[in-house]
Design a protein around this motif. Structure first.
Motif, PDB file in Angstrom:
ATOM      1  N   TYR A   1      47.549  -4.279 -79.758  1.00 47.92           N
ATOM      2  CA  TYR A   1      47.767  -3.577 -81.025  1.00 47.92           C
ATOM      3  C   TYR A   1      49.180  -2.997 -81.156  1.00 47.92           C
ATOM      4  O   TYR A   1      49.785  -3.078 -82.231  1.00 47.92           O
ATOM      5  N   THR A   2      49.669  -2.361 -80.113  1.00 51.67           N
ATOM      6  CA  THR A   2      51.001  -1.744 -80.167  1.00 51.67           C
ATOM      7  C   THR A   2      51.701  -2.024 -78.843  1.00 51.67           C
ATOM      8  O   THR A   2      51.640  -1.224 -77.911  1.00 51.67           O
ATOM      9  N   ASN A   3      52.348  -3.154 -78.757  1.00 49.57           N
ATOM     10  CA  ASN A   3      52.973  -3.598 -77.504  1.00 49.57           C
ATOM     11  C   ASN A   3      54.304  -2.875 -77.312  1.00 49.57           C
ATOM     12  O   ASN A   3      55.376  -3.421 -77.560  1.00 49.57           O
ATOM     13  N   LYS A   4      54.218  -1.613 -76.858  1.00 52.14           N
ATOM     14  CA  LYS A   4      55.404  -0.774 -76.752  1.00 52.14           C
ATOM     15  C   LYS A   4      55.409  -0.042 -75.417  1.00 52.14           C
ATOM     16  O   LYS A   4      54.353   0.284 -74.872  1.00 52.14           O
ATOM     17  N   ILE A   5      56.604   0.212 -74.900  1.00 52.36           N
ATOM     18  CA  ILE A   5      56.780   1.082 -73.742  1.00 52.36           C
ATOM     19  C   ILE A   5      57.783   2.157 -74.156  1.00 52.36           C
ATOM     20  O   ILE A   5      58.908   1.849 -74.559  1.00 52.36           O
ATOM     21  N   ILE A   6      57.359   3.426 -74.098  1.00 58.95           N
ATOM     22  CA  ILE A   6      58.208   4.528 -74.546  1.00 58.95           C
ATOM     23  C   ILE A   6      58.426   5.492 -73.394  1.00 58.95           C
ATOM     24  O   ILE A   6      57.474   6.071 -72.864  1.00 58.95           O
ATOM     25  N   ASN A   7      59.680   5.658 -73.003  1.00 55.06           N
ATOM     26  CA  ASN A   7      60.049   6.555 -71.910  1.00 55.06           C
ATOM     27  C   ASN A   7      60.439   7.913 -72.489  1.00 55.06           C
ATOM     28  O   ASN A   7      61.407   8.024 -73.234  1.00 55.06           O
ATOM     29  N   LEU A   8      59.683   8.947 -72.113  1.00 47.46           N
ATOM     30  CA  LEU A   8      59.891  10.287 -72.650  1.00 47.46           C
ATOM     31  C   LEU A   8      60.392  11.260 -71.584  1.00 47.46           C
ATOM     32  O   LEU A   8      60.292  12.471 -71.744  1.00 47.46           O
ATOM     33  N   LYS A   9      60.945  10.726 -70.502  1.00 46.43           N
ATOM     34  CA  LYS A   9      61.354  11.552 -69.368  1.00 46.43           C
ATOM     35  C   LYS A   9      62.356  12.630 -69.773  1.00 46.43           C
ATOM     36  O   LYS A   9      62.314  13.752 -69.279  1.00 46.43           O
ATOM     37  N   GLY A  10      63.254  12.299 -70.697  1.00 42.12           N
ATOM     38  CA  GLY A  10      64.287  13.256 -71.098  1.00 42.12           C
ATOM     39  C   GLY A  10      63.751  14.490 -71.781  1.00 42.12           C
ATOM     40  O   GLY A  10      64.444  15.503 -71.884  1.00 42.12           O
ATOM     41  N   ALA A  11      62.510  14.423 -72.251  1.00 45.10           N
ATOM     42  CA  ALA A  11      61.916  15.545 -72.986  1.00 45.10           C
ATOM     43  C   ALA A  11      60.781  16.206 -72.210  1.00 45.10           C
ATOM     44  O   ALA A  11      59.989  16.942 -72.792  1.00 45.10           O
ATOM     45  N   GLU A  12      60.711  15.973 -70.906  1.00 49.83           N
ATOM     46  CA  GLU A  12      59.574  16.489 -70.142  1.00 49.83           C
ATOM     47  C   GLU A  12      59.471  18.010 -70.210  1.00 49.83           C
ATOM     48  O   GLU A  12      58.370  18.569 -70.098  1.00 49.83           O
ATOM     49  N   ASP A  13      60.591  18.698 -70.406  1.00 45.77           N
ATOM     50  CA  ASP A  13      60.565  20.161 -70.495  1.00 45.77           C
ATOM     51  C   ASP A  13      60.581  20.670 -71.931  1.00 45.77           C
ATOM     52  O   ASP A  13      60.634  21.880 -72.166  1.00 45.77           O
ATOM     53  N   ASN A  14      60.556  19.753 -72.873  1.00 45.92           N
ATOM     54  CA  ASN A  14      60.645  20.147 -74.282  1.00 45.92           C
ATOM     55  C   ASN A  14      59.751  19.222 -75.105  1.00 45.92           C
ATOM     56  O   ASN A  14      60.207  18.522 -75.998  1.00 45.92           O
ATOM     57  N   MET A  15      58.460  19.279 -74.775  1.00 52.98           N
ATOM     58  CA  MET A  15      57.492  18.359 -75.356  1.00 52.98           C
ATOM     59  C   MET A  15      56.299  19.143 -75.888  1.00 52.98           C
ATOM     60  O   MET A  15      55.759  20.010 -75.206  1.00 52.98           O
TER      61      MET A  15
END
Length: 218
Positions: free
Chosen positions: A81-95
């Protein structure tokens, strides 16, 4: 008509936008940012001169969850359905992770099949995730390709689900009269469909590597 100050300030997904601070992987132009496919745009005239000089944009990326890497803050979308990989490491302290009722969740709270609407700032340092495990069960009624009727309620389709349906053929087509479970975004858009007899699959711990991955229920 709307008139913009040529030097307007842009807030994109919660943070001030500047080209020199955006991540290298961020490729949207200002024009593209001002026209989110799924989200909202607020125009503000801060000094009352008739020109909008502050624009706040919220732009969501919808992910039907396959698995997550807890340690590295990576979200893997379901390839169907949604073939995506999203890296959110940069926001681990602001999520911020919440649902439509305002309840707050941790990054490791999700199950496979949950629907995440992710709004990430251009610099990758702030993320808002709107979480949903809401669903509606019923018969697929009339559709115009943009919306579907289920019972007496009309639902808007996400872009990815529209593309998924358009690519179906033969016996795989979800035709009017099909009965099943429709999974929703936080604002009640249909993100995907499952036959009501399909087995529920959870996201579980895999060994000792602290990465939540997909495992069948026993």
């Amino acid at each position: 008509e709307l008139y913009l100050n040529p030097n307007f300030r842009l807030i994109y997904n919660g943070r001030a936008y500047a080209r020199d601070t955006a991540e290298n992987s961020f490729t949207k132009t200002v024009e593209e940012m001002l026209k989110p496919e799924y989200g909202s745009v607020k125009l503000i005239d801060t000094n009352g001169d008739g020109l909008y000089d502050l624009i706040s944009v919220k732009s969501y990326e919808v992910v039907v969850l396959a698995s997550i890497d807890v340690d590295n803050y990576v979200v893997y979308g379901d390839s169907k359905y949604t073939n995506k990989i999203i890296n959110l490491k940069g926001a681990e302290d602001n999520m911020i992770i919440k649902n439509s009722a305002g309840s707050i969740f941790d990054f490791d709270s999700f199950d496979k099949g949950d629907v995440l609407s992710i709004a990430e700032s251009a610099d990758g340092e702030y993320v808002e995730i709107m979480y949903s495990n809401e669903k509606v069960e019923g018969t697929f009624g009339a559709t115009d390709g943009e919306t579907i009727w289920i019972g007496e309620t009309e639902y808007v389709l996400t872009t990815d689900f529209k593309a998924y349906m358009a690519g179906l053929s033969g016996g795989n087509i979800i035709a009017p009269g099909s009965y099943g479970i429709f999974y929703l975004t936080f604002d009640n858009r249909i993100a995907y469909f499952a036959d009501s007899t399909e087995k529920s699959i959870k996201v579980g711990m895999l060994g000792n590597i602290h990465c939540r991955s997909v495992m069948d229920d026993e």
